[in-house]
Design an enzyme around this catalytic site. Structure first.
Site, mmCIF file in Angstrom:
data_model
loop_
_atom_site.group_PDB
_atom_site.id
_atom_site.type_symbol
_atom_site.label_atom_id
_atom_site.label_comp_id
_atom_site.label_asym_id
_atom_site.label_seq_id
_atom_site.Cartn_x
_atom_site.Cartn_y
_atom_site.Cartn_z
ATOM 1 C CE LYS A 39 -7.810 12.028 -0.132
ATOM 2 N NZ LYS A 39 -7.511 12.602 1.146
ATOM 3 N N GLY A 44 -14.339 3.078 -0.001
ATOM 4 C CA GLY A 44 -15.532 3.066 -0.846
ATOM 5 C C GLY A 44 -15.213 3.347 -2.303
ATOM 6 C CB CYS A 45 -13.212 5.958 -3.939
ATOM 7 S SG CYS A 45 -14.225 7.342 -3.350
ATOM 8 C CB THR A 46 -10.527 1.249 -3.408
ATOM 9 O OG1 THR A 46 -9.625 2.347 -3.199
ATOM 10 C CG2 THR A 46 -9.772 0.060 -3.945
ATOM 11 C CB ALA A 49 -12.381 2.282 -8.903
#
Length: 152
Positions: A39, A44-46, A49
């Protein structure tokens, strides 16, 4: 079932952050780092990325494009990409069809709870359309470094 090295990468068609349809065939003859994340805008995803963004030139120099895939709608992906200056495409997989085809969707455990969701995974696809390396259930932090070492 997850893919292994040497497997042909499953074809896909998905809408990107700009509303365009993107297919695996668009990357024919090029290397591709295809990463699945749960998401946009989560910590974590930020981290993942931005880590890949910071090493993007290393991947490009090795002949690889980077593409992120999540269940987020295209509008959300456009916001995420813009806010973090991501130089690569972000694709929407709202029905999880691509994630399922790559083995990046399944049962997860978090704080003792089981549920179905995106399994953070990365697939390195060679210019011949075959999987060079498949990393399932990766950690967000430091993932870009590990990937850069593999590709450089």
């Amino acid at each position: 079932m997850a893919l292994d090295s040497g497997d042909r990468a499953p074809d896909f068609a998905a809408t990107d952050h700009d509303g365009r349809t993107v297919r695996l065939a668009d990357y024919a003859g090029k290397g591709l780092v295809l990463y699945f994340y749960p998401k946009a805008f989560t910590p974590g995803c930020t981290t993942q990325a931005c880590d890949l963004r910071d090493r993007y030139q290393t991947f490009a120099a090795a002949g690889y494009e980077v593409v992120g895939i999540s269940p987020d709608p295209p509008e959300r992906l456009a916001e995420f990409r813009g806010e973090h200056d991501l130089p690569f495409s972000m694709l929407s997989d709202q029905d999880h069809a691509i994630a399922r085809a790559y083995g990046a969707y399944g049962t997860k455990k978090n704080y003792g709870r089981e549920y179905e969701g995106i399994i953070r995974s990365t697939f390195v696809i060679g210019s011949d359309g075959r999987v060079v390396d498949a990393w399932i259930n990766v950690r967000a932090k430091g993932h870009g470094d590990r990937l850069a070492r593999l590709l450089s």
